[in-house]
Design an enzyme around this catalytic site. Structure first.
Site, PDB file in Angstrom:
ATOM      1  N   TYR A  18      -2.871   7.686   7.600  1.00 15.23           N
ATOM      2  CA  TYR A  18      -1.631   7.093   7.367  1.00 15.23           C
ATOM      3  C   TYR A  18      -1.682   6.458   6.060  1.00 15.23           C
ATOM      4  O   TYR A  18      -2.760   5.697   5.555  1.00 15.23           O
ATOM      5  CB  TYR A  18      -1.558   5.961   8.485  1.00 15.23           C
ATOM      6  CG  TYR A  18      -0.312   4.798   8.475  1.00 15.23           C
ATOM      7  CD1 TYR A  18       0.856   5.044   8.509  1.00 15.23           C
ATOM      8  CD2 TYR A  18      -0.735   3.633   7.501  1.00 15.23           C
ATOM      9  CE1 TYR A  18       2.033   4.423   8.312  1.00 15.23           C
ATOM     10  CE2 TYR A  18       0.348   2.940   7.300  1.00 15.23           C
ATOM     11  CZ  TYR A  18       1.839   3.040   7.638  1.00 15.23           C
ATOM     12  OH  TYR A  18       2.748   2.388   7.369  1.00 15.23           O
TER      13      TYR A  18
ATOM     14  N   GLY B 173       0.912  -1.089  -0.107  1.00 19.01           N
ATOM     15  CA  GLY B 173       0.242   0.003   0.080  1.00 19.01           C
ATOM     16  C   GLY B 173       0.773   1.330  -0.076  1.00 19.01           C
ATOM     17  O   GLY B 173       0.376   2.419  -0.360  1.00 19.01           O
ATOM     18  N   SER B 174       2.071   1.098   0.713  1.00 17.50           N
ATOM     19  CA  SER B 174       2.977   2.341   0.678  1.00 17.50           C
ATOM     20  C   SER B 174       3.214   2.757  -0.610  1.00 17.50           C
ATOM     21  O   SER B 174       3.106   4.074  -1.138  1.00 17.50           O
ATOM     22  CB  SER B 174       4.050   2.127   1.498  1.00 17.50           C
ATOM     23  OG  SER B 174       3.826   1.633   2.904  1.00 17.50           O
TER      24      SER B 174
END
Length: 232
Positions: free
Chosen positions: A136, A109-110
């Site tokens: 986040y 996901g980053s």
């Protein structure tokens, strides 16, 4: 602190941690995780979405075993990979024709969020990005740059603007269109609700019902805010 959590603190870097409580797990099945002390925990977050089909799902185990039994490499970096192409073709068949293009596969996901931020700016020419305060979006430099989580001490992207997350009970929040406006008085009781229902009024039945049911179920603090017209 559990034994496993303590062992982790001595051997695993905290760089990628985002912890809210000292949880340690040793297994899982379906929607449940097994803690190292034997407790069965309901995993509400699906491990941050990584296990959205559940833990140890039979179909996923079967697919992984099938892929590893005759593995066509371990990457599509330097060669076409049949499993990768099949997945891309399947994904493209599911989206509307106007949205079909080519599929980019990331690692997490980053890097997915980081890539999206770069693509959007490049495609639109607009450098500004909005994100929620406290959000986040990942642990890479680029994804941290568009995050708003207080636990992350990285530099923010130049065009980033952090906005408060919508809270329908916060003072000053706008009311949605059509929401009933309740009286400012805090003395709205179920007895008065019954009385209002029995008497014709210019307001709609749905508004009266919403107002009465909210008063019966809401806490006094929320009721005050709602009645003052600041809940929405």
């Amino acid at each position: 602190m559990s034994g496993l959590y303590l062992r982790e603190s001595r051997s695993v870097s905290k760089m990628a941690h985002l912890r809210f409580f000292p949880q340690a797990v040793v297994g899982g099945s379906g929607a449940y995780l097994t803690a190292d002390d034997g407790r069965r925990l309901l995993d509400f977050s699906a491990s941050w979405g990584a296990a959205s089909l559940g833990h140890s799902h039979p179909a996923i185990r079967e697919a992984v075993a099938r892929a590893l039994s005759d593995q066509a490499g371990a990457s599509y970096l330097s060669s076409a990979n049949e499993a990768c192409v099949l997945l891309a073709e399947k994904l493209l068949s599911l989206v509307p024709e106007r949205a079909r293009g080519r599929v980019w596969f990331g690692h997490s996901g980053s890097d997915a969020n980081e890539t999206v931020a770069r693509i959007v700016v490049a495609a639109t020419g607009r450098p500004r990005i909005l994100a929620f305060d406290g959000a986040y979006h990942g642990g890479t430099t680029g994804s941290m740059g568009i995050s708003g989580h207080p636990a992350q001490q990285g530099s923010r992207a130049e065009g980033l603007t952090l906005v408060p997350y919508p809270n329908s009970y916060a003072a000053g929040s706008p009311r949605p269109r059509g929401a009933p406006r309740l009286p400012a008085s805090n003395s709205f009781s179920p007895a008065k609700c019954r009385q209002k229902r029995s008497q014709p009024s210019s307001s709609s039945r749905s508004s009266r019902t919403a107002a009465c049911s909210y008063r019966r179920t809401g806490s006094s603090r929320r009721s005050k805010r709602y009645a003052a017209g600041t809940a929405f």
